[in-house]
Scaffold this active site. Structure first.
Site, PDB file in Angstrom:
ATOM      1  N   GLU A  85       1.285   5.630   0.643  1.00 35.29           N
ATOM      2  CA  GLU A  85       0.740   6.863   1.208  1.00 35.29           C
ATOM      3  C   GLU A  85       1.126   8.053   0.345  1.00 35.29           C
ATOM      4  OE1 GLU A  85       0.795   7.956   5.540  1.00 35.29           O
ATOM      5  OE2 GLU A  85       2.065   9.592   4.788  1.00 35.29           O
ATOM      6  N   HIS A  94       3.468  -0.935   3.986  1.00 38.33           N
ATOM      7  CA  HIS A  94       2.910   0.379   3.673  1.00 38.33           C
ATOM      8  C   HIS A  94       4.083   1.317   3.389  1.00 38.33           C
ATOM      9  CE1 HIS A  94      -0.191   3.411   3.591  1.00 38.33           C
ATOM     10  NE2 HIS A  94       0.417   4.150   4.502  1.00 38.33           N
ATOM     11  N   ASP A 124      -1.251  15.849  15.075  1.00 38.41           N
ATOM     12  CA  ASP A 124      -0.253  16.562  15.876  1.00 38.41           C
ATOM     13  C   ASP A 124      -0.894  17.735  16.609  1.00 38.41           C
ATOM     14  OD1 ASP A 124       1.819  14.909  14.980  1.00 38.41           O
ATOM     15  OD2 ASP A 124       2.155  16.155  13.199  1.00 38.41           O
ATOM     16  N   PHE A 127      13.172  14.669  10.515  1.00 38.34           N
ATOM     17  CA  PHE A 127      11.819  14.157  10.688  1.00 38.34           C
ATOM     18  C   PHE A 127      11.792  13.070  11.756  1.00 38.34           C
ATOM     19  CE2 PHE A 127       8.009  12.061   8.358  1.00 38.34           C
ATOM     20  CZ  PHE A 127       7.129  12.677   9.232  1.00 38.34           C
ATOM     21  N   SER A 129       0.875  -1.175   0.000  1.00 35.32           N
ATOM     22  CA  SER A 129       0.000   0.000   0.000  1.00 35.32           C
ATOM     23  C   SER A 129       0.908   1.220   0.000  1.00 35.32           C
ATOM     24  CB  SER A 129      -0.938   0.003   1.211  1.00 35.32           C
ATOM     25  OG  SER A 129      -0.221  -0.069   2.435  1.00 35.32           O
TER      26      SER A 129
END
Length: 305
Positions: A19, A272, A112, A222, A17
């Site tokens: 994103e 994913h 967030d 990140f 999958s």
């Protein structure tokens, strides 16, 4: 590690999958859908589209989801949804808009804090207090697929792993059907986490999030924000290649492919991938692992369905 250690039959049993995130302008939207079209060749089980806190990308998210379902021929598009910065009535209205668009799969997230990662989270007045409550609101509307987040290295705001897994269990008890993890790079961390999840009586699929490294400096920043660690071995493999983009691309491809192959050898069958709306590196990783590309005619038939 040799990459081609998976037999074709094993690779055929692996599910992908992807994103994506909504484009900020028309030019980026062109890139998004070029990426979607390119990666559709790998026949993803579903794709997901992120959503800004408090509806900050609502219009573009709705437009992109609609295009993915009705133009790109991906009915299994999942819409991200958060409960930060919005009342229950506002979130309920957004859920209904997505359903009217044809969405049958949601990714339910708290989101967030409005002050940014690291700020103290406070529920919005008359809003859903957390992702578990959001899952319950979606489940009350019908038999939808509901994916939620999971954190192999613990959510940065959780006091400990046990509290983190307790929250995951609350989301499952309220109707979540799948967990998609934060990206990680140490498969031992994921395996230990999965053992604890299963030990807590949680049986839904826990799908590892794979982040191919397009930019080492960016991913280090990140990772620091979201509580993920990058092994020194990976930094060593990439840090000296800043001035050699071709070799850096090859090494980044190897790193992600090795991670997927190792997880597959441990029995994981679903993956994913965080695309960052860019196809080249993700495509290279999928090709190296040995994921088959669908014939063009099959993809065209899917789009027309």
């Amino acid at each position: 590690m040799p990459i081609h250690t998976l037999y074709p039959a094993e690779r055929g049993n692996l599910n992908l999958s992807f994103e994506y995130f909504p484009a900020k302008n028309d030019e980026m939207e062109v890139q998004l859908f070029q990426t979607v079209e390119t990666l559709a060749a790998f026949g993803p089980a579903f794709v997901t589209l992120t959503y800004g806190a408090g509806g900050s990308t609502k219009a573009r998210s709705l437009t992109a989801v609609r295009r993915m379902i009705h133009e790109a021929g991906i009915p299994q598009t999942a819409a991200h949804l958060t409960c930060v910065g919005a009342s229950r009535a506002e979130v309920d209205g957004i859920i209904e808009e997505f359903i009217a668009t044809g969405v049958r799969h949601f990714v339910a997230l708290r989101g967030d804090p409005q002050g940014g990662v690291g700020a103290c989270y406070e529920p919005f007045p008359d809003g859903y207090e957390n992702a578990a409550a959001l899952v319950a609101a979606i489940r009350a509307r019908g038999d939808f697929e509901i994916s939620v987040s999971a954190y192999p290295e613990k959510h940065p705001e959780s006091p400990d792993v046990s509290a983190d897994i307790d929250m995951l269990k609350r989301k499952v008890d309220n109707g979540a059907t799948r967990a998609l993890t934060q990206f990680f790079f140490d498969n031992d961390d994921f395996e230990r986490y999965l053992q604890r999840v299963r030990g807590a009586g949680i049986s839904i699929p826990v799908v590892p999030g794979i982040m191919p490294i397009n930019n080492l400096a960016s991913i280090i920043r990140f990772a620091g924000l979201c509580g993920a660690k990058i092994p020194d071995s990976i930094v060593t493999r990439l840090a000296h290649l800043d001035d050699n983009p071709e070799e850096r691309f090859k090494e980044a491809t190897l790193i992600a492919a090795e991670q997927i192959v190792d997880l597959a050898r441990r029995g994981i069958r679903d993956f994913h991938m965080y695309t960052m709306n860019r196809a080249p590196l993700v495509s290279a990783v999928c090709d190296l692992v040995g994921f088959e590309r669908l014939p063009s005619a099959s993809r065209a038939a899917g789009a027309a369905a």
